[in-house]
Design a protein around this motif. Structure first.
Motif, PDB file in Angstrom:
ATOM      1  N   SER A 132     -23.127  98.146 -51.644  1.00  0.00           N
ATOM      2  CA  SER A 132     -22.359  97.493 -52.700  1.00  0.00           C
ATOM      3  C   SER A 132     -22.275  98.364 -53.943  1.00  0.00           C
ATOM      4  O   SER A 132     -21.218  98.498 -54.559  1.00  0.00           O
ATOM      5  CB  SER A 132     -22.991  96.143 -53.053  1.00  0.00           C
ATOM      6  OG  SER A 132     -22.945  95.273 -51.951  1.00  0.00           O
ATOM      7  N   GLN A 133     -23.391  98.963 -54.321  1.00  0.00           N
ATOM      8  CA  GLN A 133     -23.390  99.806 -55.513  1.00  0.00           C
ATOM      9  C   GLN A 133     -22.562 101.071 -55.297  1.00  0.00           C
ATOM     10  O   GLN A 133     -21.937 101.572 -56.229  1.00  0.00           O
ATOM     11  CB  GLN A 133     -24.828 100.148 -55.909  1.00  0.00           C
ATOM     12  CG  GLN A 133     -25.590  98.941 -56.424  1.00  0.00           C
ATOM     13  CD  GLN A 133     -26.991  99.262 -56.887  1.00  0.00           C
ATOM     14  OE1 GLN A 133     -27.509 100.355 -56.632  1.00  0.00           O
ATOM     15  NE2 GLN A 133     -27.629  98.311 -57.547  1.00  0.00           N
ATOM     16  N   VAL A 136     -19.074  99.917 -55.810  1.00  0.00           N
ATOM     17  CA  VAL A 136     -18.809  99.751 -57.239  1.00  0.00           C
ATOM     18  C   VAL A 136     -18.509 101.100 -57.886  1.00  0.00           C
ATOM     19  O   VAL A 136     -17.581 101.237 -58.697  1.00  0.00           O
ATOM     20  CB  VAL A 136     -20.004  99.067 -57.934  1.00  0.00           C
ATOM     21  CG1 VAL A 136     -19.868  99.168 -59.445  1.00  0.00           C
ATOM     22  CG2 VAL A 136     -20.109  97.609 -57.506  1.00  0.00           C
ATOM     23  N   ALA A 238     -18.677  92.916 -54.902  1.00  0.00           N
ATOM     24  CA  ALA A 238     -19.306  93.020 -56.212  1.00  0.00           C
ATOM     25  C   ALA A 238     -18.522  92.206 -57.233  1.00  0.00           C
ATOM     26  O   ALA A 238     -17.296  92.145 -57.189  1.00  0.00           O
ATOM     27  CB  ALA A 238     -19.373  94.481 -56.648  1.00  0.00           C
ATOM     28  N   GLU A 242     -21.339  93.575 -62.087  1.00  0.00           N
ATOM     29  CA  GLU A 242     -21.759  94.812 -61.428  1.00  0.00           C
ATOM     30  C   GLU A 242     -20.773  95.944 -61.682  1.00  0.00           C
ATOM     31  O   GLU A 242     -21.171  97.094 -61.900  1.00  0.00           O
ATOM     32  CB  GLU A 242     -21.909  94.581 -59.929  1.00  0.00           C
ATOM     33  CG  GLU A 242     -23.164  93.815 -59.548  1.00  0.00           C
ATOM     34  CD  GLU A 242     -23.324  93.720 -58.046  1.00  0.00           C
ATOM     35  OE1 GLU A 242     -23.698  94.728 -57.411  1.00  0.00           O
ATOM     36  OE2 GLU A 242     -23.073  92.621 -57.493  1.00  0.00           O
ATOM     37  N   ASN A 245     -21.392  97.446 -64.965  1.00  0.00           N
ATOM     38  CA  ASN A 245     -22.751  97.935 -65.211  1.00  0.00           C
ATOM     39  C   ASN A 245     -22.724  99.278 -65.951  1.00  0.00           C
ATOM     40  O   ASN A 245     -22.007 100.200 -65.568  1.00  0.00           O
ATOM     41  CB  ASN A 245     -23.493  98.089 -63.880  1.00  0.00           C
ATOM     42  CG  ASN A 245     -24.988  98.263 -64.076  1.00  0.00           C
ATOM     43  OD1 ASN A 245     -25.555  97.753 -65.037  1.00  0.00           O
ATOM     44  ND2 ASN A 245     -25.616  98.985 -63.173  1.00  0.00           N
ATOM     45  N   ARG A 276     -25.741  87.400 -56.524  1.00  0.00           N
ATOM     46  CA  ARG A 276     -24.491  87.180 -55.820  1.00  0.00           C
ATOM     47  C   ARG A 276     -24.535  85.819 -55.124  1.00  0.00           C
ATOM     48  O   ARG A 276     -25.597  85.382 -54.675  1.00  0.00           O
ATOM     49  CB  ARG A 276     -24.259  88.274 -54.782  1.00  0.00           C
ATOM     50  CG  ARG A 276     -23.930  89.626 -55.390  1.00  0.00           C
ATOM     51  CD  ARG A 276     -23.536  90.602 -54.306  1.00  0.00           C
ATOM     52  NE  ARG A 276     -23.080  91.867 -54.866  1.00  0.00           N
ATOM     53  CZ  ARG A 276     -22.520  92.823 -54.153  1.00  0.00           C
ATOM     54  NH1 ARG A 276     -22.331  92.651 -52.853  1.00  0.00           N
ATOM     55  NH2 ARG A 276     -22.126  93.946 -54.722  1.00  0.00           N
ATOM     56  N   VAL A 283     -29.839  91.298 -58.926  1.00  0.00           N
ATOM     57  CA  VAL A 283     -29.225  92.587 -59.236  1.00  0.00           C
ATOM     58  C   VAL A 283     -29.302  92.780 -60.747  1.00  0.00           C
ATOM     59  O   VAL A 283     -28.772  91.962 -61.505  1.00  0.00           O
ATOM     60  CB  VAL A 283     -27.760  92.641 -58.770  1.00  0.00           C
ATOM     61  CG1 VAL A 283     -27.137  93.983 -59.130  1.00  0.00           C
ATOM     62  CG2 VAL A 283     -27.652  92.385 -57.271  1.00  0.00           C
ATOM     63  N   VAL A 285     -28.354  94.198 -64.242  1.00  0.00           N
ATOM     64  CA  VAL A 285     -27.125  94.729 -64.835  1.00  0.00           C
ATOM     65  C   VAL A 285     -27.353  95.046 -66.307  1.00  0.00           C
ATOM     66  O   VAL A 285     -28.111  94.369 -66.995  1.00  0.00           O
ATOM     67  CB  VAL A 285     -25.952  93.728 -64.694  1.00  0.00           C
ATOM     68  CG1 VAL A 285     -25.482  93.654 -63.255  1.00  0.00           C
ATOM     69  CG2 VAL A 285     -26.314  92.351 -65.197  1.00  0.00           C
TER      70      VAL A 285
END
Length: 454
Positions: A132-133, A136, A238, A242, A245, A276, A283, A285
């Motif tokens: 996911s990151q 992003v 996301a 996120e 971020n 989420r 998560v 942020v």
């Protein structure tokens, strides 16, 4: 149909039986499982192998059970490969180690002897977070390439000079900022200027229109969701927090957020963590918050329609943008900026506004503020066939509007615009009430406001 396996897991443990057992188990979930009996080759392996998740034992030297070796290698991984997610492995169920591990950046902590379901969940959760990151990051790069921001127009009015001075003082800080002002005064443009002057300018400013966001999608849009969290959640996604971020989150029309959702927003802002939808994994942020509204939030607090603690959270610095009718010296220069922009866009050779058109613009009330002026100039550029824009191409409405009974409105569009404008004035900018009185949805109302330049 079996789910396609993804990602690479690296398992580091001095017990070869454990390595074999974990490799056998996790081979059902990861595309590749690499094992190491010692951390001494860890950094060399990471230089050679593209790894998503590491399962790292905390103790390697016989008779030493402090976990310090695990923490040392955790720090080395984060220093050299900050995008790799680490889950720590230990035979000693010490809550202090768990707390320290999470504080130092591990995404989870598993105790030996392990439960297979718990281990699978921890490692899959770490991989999903890693993926996911990564998505992003890719999304930020795409948005950065596509972003074509308009420069801030300050003008020469004393009111805007004071605002500019304030922005120069606060932009470089991380202070939360609340921007108020009528529709069309340039609140989002000012937010972008603040972001552009901040230490976060290399990251994104992510705008969210709270007025157009359906309540049912609030958590999913802001906090994201995992696959299967609800019927249409076909993949992990996301949320805006996120994506923003290390950058700026801009919450436009925050005054339209219902009270029961205000508490969820406040919790996220206070904790610096989001969950989420469908996930129990926090998560972290780091965002700078800028909010905007055309409503009186203090009055809403008195009426119980807005949380006082949320107002104080978003309102470290308050900037009130004046309407265009209170900064008339800026009308013609601003119109000139729009003229230059749209003449280039539509390939027109227009020198400017004639004297009568300029007088009309300076006298006009501009109820829709800068947005209305912008739309008016664009329309005039499209209609103009000569070197100068004249009143006949400006098509400004009479400043003294007749009453509904006497109105000589001749088109449905003009009637609709007039009805919306009167409802907005009557409801004091409360868009929910405006939509209710007009019998339309808030999204439809916002579309019409933009269409008519209100």
């Amino acid at each position: 149909m079996a789910k396609e396996k993804e990602g690479t897991l690296l398992v580091v443990d001095d017990n070869r039986s454990i390595l074999a057992a974990v490799q056998l188990l996790m081979g059902n979930y990861f595309a590749r499982v690499v094992t190491l009996p010692s951390p001494n080759q860890l950094l060399t392996t990471l230089r050679r192998e593209p790894v998503d998740v590491i399962l790292l034992d905390m103790n390697f030297s016989a008779g030493i059970n402090t976990g310090n070796e695990g923490f040392y290698w955790l720090q080395e991984i984060h220093r050299n490969y900050p995008d790799i997610k680490v889950v720590l492995f230990t035979a000693y169920a010490d809550i202090d180690l768990a707390v320290r591990a999470m504080r130092d950046g591990a995404v989870d902590f598993v105790v030996k002897p392990w439960d297979n379901e718990r281990l699978v969940a921890a490692l899959q959760g770490a991989y999903n977070l890693s993926r996911s990151q990564r998505e992003v990051k890719q999304l930020k790069e795409i948005k950065r390439e596509l972003t074509n921001e308009e420069p801030m127009f300050w003008g020469t009015s004393p009111a805007m000079a004071r605002i500019r001075e304030l922005v120069e003082k606060v932009a470089a800080t991380d202070a939360n900022i609340l921007i108020t002002g009528e529709n069309g005064t340039g609140k989002e443009m000012l937010a972008r200027e603040i972001h552009r002057r901040s230490a976060r300018r290399r990251e994104l400013m992510v705008p969210v229109d709270m007025g157009a966001l359906p309540e049912t999608l609030f958590e999913s849009e802001l906090f994201g969701h995992v696959k299967g969290a609800f019927t249409d959640a076909r993949a992990d996604r996301a949320g805006k927090f996120e994506v923003a971020n290390h950058g700026t989150l801009f919450l436009d029309e925050i005054g339209n957020l219902p009270p029961h959702l205000q508490s969820k927003l406040l919790t996220a802002l206070q904790s610096g963590r989001i969950f989420r939808v469908g996930s129990n994994t926090p998560v972290t942020v780091d965002i700078r918050l800028i909010s905007a509204t055309n409503r009186d939030l203090y009055k809403m607090v008195e009426q119980g329609a807005f949380r006082e603690d949320l107002l104080y959270r978003i309102n470290t610095i308050h900037i009130d943008l004046p309407p265009l009718r209170q900064r008339r010296e800026d009308i013609l220069p601003l119109a000139g900026e729009f003229l230059h922009r749209y003449a280039a866009r539509y390939a027109k050779h227009i020198d400017g506004f004639d004297a009568e058109a300029a007088r009309e613009m300076e006298a006009y009330p501009w109820a829709g503020n800068i947005r209305e002026l912008q739309h008016t100039v664009e329309k005039a550029v499209i209609l103009c066939d000569g070197p100068m824009i004249t009143p006949s191409t400006l098509l400004l409405r009479p400043t003294e509007a007749p009453s509904p009974a006497e109105s000589d409105v001749t088109t449905l569009d003009e009637m609709e615009r007039s009805m919306i404008a009167r409802a907005m004035e009557r409801c004091g900018g409360n868009m929910t009430e405006v939509a209710r009185q007009l019998g339309i949805t808030r999204q439809t109302l916002y579309n019409k406001i933009k269409r008519y330049g209100l």
